[in-house]
Design a protein around this motif. Sequence first.
Motif, short mmCIF file in Angstrom:
data_model
loop_
_atom_site.label_atom_id
_atom_site.label_comp_id
_atom_site.label_asym_id
_atom_site.label_seq_id
_atom_site.Cartn_x
_atom_site.Cartn_y
_atom_site.Cartn_z
N ASP A 52 0.86 -1.19 0.00
CA ASP A 52 0.00 0.00 0.00
C ASP A 52 0.89 1.24 0.00
O ASP A 52 1.97 1.24 0.61
CB ASP A 52 -0.89 -0.02 1.24
CG ASP A 52 -1.88 1.14 1.25
OD1 ASP A 52 -2.31 1.55 0.16
OD2 ASP A 52 -2.21 1.63 2.35
N ILE A 53 0.45 2.30 -0.67
CA ILE A 53 1.26 3.52 -0.72
C ILE A 53 1.03 4.40 0.50
O ILE A 53 1.97 4.82 1.18
CB ILE A 53 0.96 4.32 -2.01
CG1 ILE A 53 1.47 3.56 -3.23
CG2 ILE A 53 1.64 5.69 -1.94
CD1 ILE A 53 1.20 4.28 -4.54
N MET A 54 -0.24 4.69 0.79
CA MET A 54 -0.56 5.62 1.87
C MET A 54 -0.63 4.90 3.21
O MET A 54 -1.60 4.22 3.52
CB MET A 54 -1.89 6.31 1.58
CG MET A 54 -1.93 7.05 0.25
SD MET A 54 -0.65 8.33 0.14
CE MET A 54 -1.26 9.49 1.35
N MET A 55 0.44 5.04 4.00
CA MET A 55 0.50 4.43 5.33
C MET A 55 1.10 5.42 6.31
O MET A 55 1.95 6.24 5.92
CB MET A 55 1.36 3.16 5.31
CG MET A 55 0.79 2.02 4.47
SD MET A 55 1.78 0.49 4.65
CE MET A 55 3.33 1.01 3.90
N PRO A 56 0.72 5.37 7.57
CA PRO A 56 1.35 6.23 8.57
C PRO A 56 2.80 5.81 8.78
O PRO A 56 3.16 4.66 8.56
CB PRO A 56 0.51 5.98 9.83
CG PRO A 56 -0.10 4.63 9.63
CD PRO A 56 -0.33 4.50 8.15
N GLY A 57 3.62 6.76 9.19
CA GLY A 57 5.04 6.43 9.35
C GLY A 57 5.69 6.37 7.97
O GLY A 57 5.62 7.33 7.20
N LEU A 58 6.30 5.27 7.66
CA LEU A 58 6.93 5.10 6.35
C LEU A 58 5.87 4.88 5.28
O LEU A 58 5.01 4.02 5.41
CB LEU A 58 7.89 3.90 6.37
CG LEU A 58 9.16 4.01 7.22
CD1 LEU A 58 9.96 2.73 7.13
CD2 LEU A 58 10.02 5.20 6.77
N SER A 59 5.95 5.66 4.22
CA SER A 59 5.02 5.47 3.11
C SER A 59 5.46 4.30 2.25
O SER A 59 6.59 3.79 2.39
CB SER A 59 4.97 6.73 2.25
OG SER A 59 6.19 6.88 1.53
N GLY A 60 4.57 3.88 1.35
CA GLY A 60 4.93 2.80 0.44
C GLY A 60 6.13 3.16 -0.42
O GLY A 60 6.95 2.29 -0.73
N TYR A 61 6.26 4.44 -0.79
CA TYR A 61 7.40 4.87 -1.59
C TYR A 61 8.71 4.63 -0.83
O TYR A 61 9.69 4.12 -1.39
CB TYR A 61 7.31 6.37 -1.91
CG TYR A 61 6.07 6.79 -2.67
CD1 TYR A 61 5.65 6.11 -3.81
CD2 TYR A 61 5.32 7.88 -2.25
CE1 TYR A 61 4.51 6.50 -4.50
CE2 TYR A 61 4.19 8.29 -2.94
CZ TYR A 61 3.79 7.59 -4.06
OH TYR A 61 2.67 7.99 -4.75
N GLU A 62 8.71 4.99 0.45
CA GLU A 62 9.91 4.84 1.27
C GLU A 62 10.24 3.37 1.48
O GLU A 62 11.42 2.97 1.46
CB GLU A 62 9.72 5.55 2.61
CG GLU A 62 9.61 7.06 2.48
CD GLU A 62 9.20 7.72 3.79
OE1 GLU A 62 9.94 8.59 4.27
OE2 GLU A 62 8.13 7.37 4.33
N VAL A 63 9.22 2.56 1.70
CA VAL A 63 9.42 1.12 1.87
C VAL A 63 10.04 0.54 0.60
O VAL A 63 10.99 -0.24 0.64
CB VAL A 63 8.09 0.41 2.18
CG1 VAL A 63 8.28 -1.11 2.15
CG2 VAL A 63 7.56 0.85 3.54
N CYS A 64 9.49 0.94 -0.52
CA CYS A 64 9.97 0.46 -1.82
C CYS A 64 11.44 0.82 -2.02
O CYS A 64 12.25 -0.03 -2.42
CB CYS A 64 9.11 1.08 -2.93
SG CYS A 64 9.16 0.17 -4.46
N LYS A 65 11.79 2.06 -1.77
CA LYS A 65 13.19 2.51 -1.94
C LYS A 65 14.13 1.74 -1.02
O LYS A 65 15.23 1.35 -1.41
CB LYS A 65 13.29 4.01 -1.65
CG LYS A 65 12.66 4.89 -2.72
CD LYS A 65 12.74 6.36 -2.33
CE LYS A 65 12.07 7.24 -3.37
NZ LYS A 65 12.10 8.67 -2.97
N THR A 66 13.69 1.52 0.22
CA THR A 66 14.53 0.80 1.18
C THR A 66 14.79 -0.63 0.73
O THR A 66 15.93 -1.12 0.76
CB THR A 66 13.86 0.78 2.57
OG1 THR A 66 13.68 2.12 3.03
CG2 THR A 66 14.71 0.02 3.58
#
Length: 224
Positions: A52-66
């Motif tokens: 999911d993209i819209m999440m509290p804390g780390l967004s899906g974009y940030e998770v993906c990059k990590t």
Amino acid sequence: MKKILIIDDHADNVFLLKDRLEKEGFEILTAYDGESGISKAKEDLPDLILLDIMMPGLSGYEVCKTLQSDPNTKTIPIILVTALTEAENLKEGLQAGAFDYIRKPYNKVELIARINSALRFKETNQLLLEIEKIKTFAATVVTANHEIKQPLTLINLSTAALRRELNKDEISKEAILKRIQFIEDAAKDIIAVLEKLGSIKKPVFTDYVNDLRMIDIKSNNEQS
């Protein structure tokens, strides 16, 4: 059984996806925020991630990059599952390293089709990586054989000459020392070749004979 990790902060979304995918024969892992999703991905190494993209804390974009920046998880395809419809949002997700996206509410047939497409992509990519490893190994063997053959021949000739010298009634110390020096020099050449091959990180290949390739030791050591 293929493992799929679902990362979504909404429990009802996770439940629906989990229920549908388990009926398709997938093993489902779940996480309800970005940080735990990253930990789960690194720990269990799933075959695919639905994110999911819209999440509290780390967004899906940030998770993906990590996950894409980690060598252990960067080959796991990530499909974004999102209600966002703006092209810029989807573009940002793909630029972050996502393989594909599915818009909410999703169609079951489309969902399964995109999942299977991503899994096939991963399998093909893994096969290509294995083929490349085999080619690199073969090229290393060819290179070692080519580079080491001459000093090994010199060692064999020198040991044969030493045996002949030792069988003589009068042994020449100078002749023995000369052959020993040949052997020592040849051994140094072999060690140097092996050290060069061992230090190569990104091999540069060159054609050899009969469709075989060898590693260009000179070019590789100029890069390193």
